[in-house]
Design a protein around this motif. Structure first.
Motif, PDB file in Angstrom:
ATOM      1  N   SER A 126       0.826  -1.211   0.000  1.00  0.00           N
ATOM      2  CA  SER A 126       0.000   0.000   0.000  1.00  0.00           C
ATOM      3  C   SER A 126       0.856   1.255   0.000  1.00  0.00           C
ATOM      4  O   SER A 126       0.337   2.361  -0.165  1.00  0.00           O
TER       5      SER A 126
ATOM      6  N   SER B  50       2.362   2.453   2.617  1.00  0.00           N
ATOM      7  CA  SER B  50       2.152   3.162   3.885  1.00  0.00           C
ATOM      8  C   SER B  50       3.464   3.304   4.638  1.00  0.00           C
ATOM      9  O   SER B  50       4.190   2.334   4.835  1.00  0.00           O
TER      10      SER B  50
ATOM     11  N   GLN C 118       2.662   7.697   8.539  1.00  0.00           N
ATOM     12  CA  GLN C 118       1.222   7.610   8.251  1.00  0.00           C
ATOM     13  C   GLN C 118       0.527   6.688   9.239  1.00  0.00           C
ATOM     14  O   GLN C 118      -0.534   7.011   9.777  1.00  0.00           O
ATOM     15  N   LEU C 119       1.126   5.547   9.459  1.00  0.00           N
ATOM     16  CA  LEU C 119       0.507   4.568  10.343  1.00  0.00           C
ATOM     17  C   LEU C 119       0.505   5.072  11.778  1.00  0.00           C
ATOM     18  O   LEU C 119      -0.497   4.956  12.487  1.00  0.00           O
TER      19      LEU C 119
ATOM     20  N   LEU D  14      -2.186   7.694  12.496  1.00  0.00           N
ATOM     21  CA  LEU D  14      -3.508   7.086  12.669  1.00  0.00           C
ATOM     22  C   LEU D  14      -3.622   6.410  14.022  1.00  0.00           C
ATOM     23  O   LEU D  14      -4.642   6.525  14.710  1.00  0.00           O
TER      24      LEU D  14
ATOM     25  N   LEU E 215      -6.771  -0.041  10.787  1.00  0.00           N
ATOM     26  CA  LEU E 215      -5.648   0.547  10.061  1.00  0.00           C
ATOM     27  C   LEU E 215      -5.648   0.055   8.623  1.00  0.00           C
ATOM     28  O   LEU E 215      -5.432   0.815   7.682  1.00  0.00           O
ATOM     29  N   SER E 216      -5.894  -1.202   8.479  1.00  0.00           N
ATOM     30  CA  SER E 216      -5.901  -1.824   7.172  1.00  0.00           C
ATOM     31  C   SER E 216      -6.998  -1.239   6.289  1.00  0.00           C
ATOM     32  O   SER E 216      -6.789  -0.963   5.107  1.00  0.00           O
TER      33      SER E 216
ATOM     34  N   ILE F 282      -8.352   1.721   6.500  1.00  0.00           N
ATOM     35  CA  ILE F 282      -8.096   3.116   6.183  1.00  0.00           C
ATOM     36  C   ILE F 282      -6.955   3.269   5.176  1.00  0.00           C
ATOM     37  O   ILE F 282      -7.051   4.045   4.225  1.00  0.00           O
ATOM     38  N   THR F 283      -5.888   2.540   5.381  1.00  0.00           N
ATOM     39  CA  THR F 283      -4.676   2.756   4.576  1.00  0.00           C
ATOM     40  C   THR F 283      -4.476   1.710   3.491  1.00  0.00           C
ATOM     41  O   THR F 283      -3.686   1.922   2.573  1.00  0.00           O
TER      42      THR F 283
ATOM     43  N   ALA G  91      -3.049  -0.895   4.247  1.00  0.00           N
ATOM     44  CA  ALA G  91      -1.904  -1.644   4.746  1.00  0.00           C
ATOM     45  C   ALA G  91      -2.329  -3.030   5.190  1.00  0.00           C
ATOM     46  O   ALA G  91      -3.413  -3.206   5.737  1.00  0.00           O
TER      47      ALA G  91
END
Ligand code: FES
Length: 64
Positions: free
Chosen positions: A16, A18, A22-23, A26, A37-38, A40-41, A43
């Protein structure tokens, strides 16, 4: 994993793109599990190879 490497621009999830920053942003905003998280991103929705690292980021936050 190398926890001494805290480069914010380090890509954690290559699928992704990411980055750690960024992570972490969040996570700081209260996204406290891998699932969210996954979503949204993106990831950890590809090969899954970053799962360990992302779990570590989440664990670091929860401990701090
Ligand atoms: S590196 Fe994150 S899903 Fe592949």
């Amino acid at each position: 994993m190398d926890s001494a490497n805290n480069d914010p621009e380090q890509v954690i999830c290559y699928c992704s793109g990411s980055t750690r920053q960024q992570l972490q942003e969040l996570i700081n905003q209260g996204v406290d599990n891998l699932d969210r998280l996954s979503r949204i991103t993106g990831a950890c929705s590809g090969c899954g190879g970053c799962e360990y690292e992302i779990t570590q980021l989440l664990a670091e936050k929860i401990q701090s």
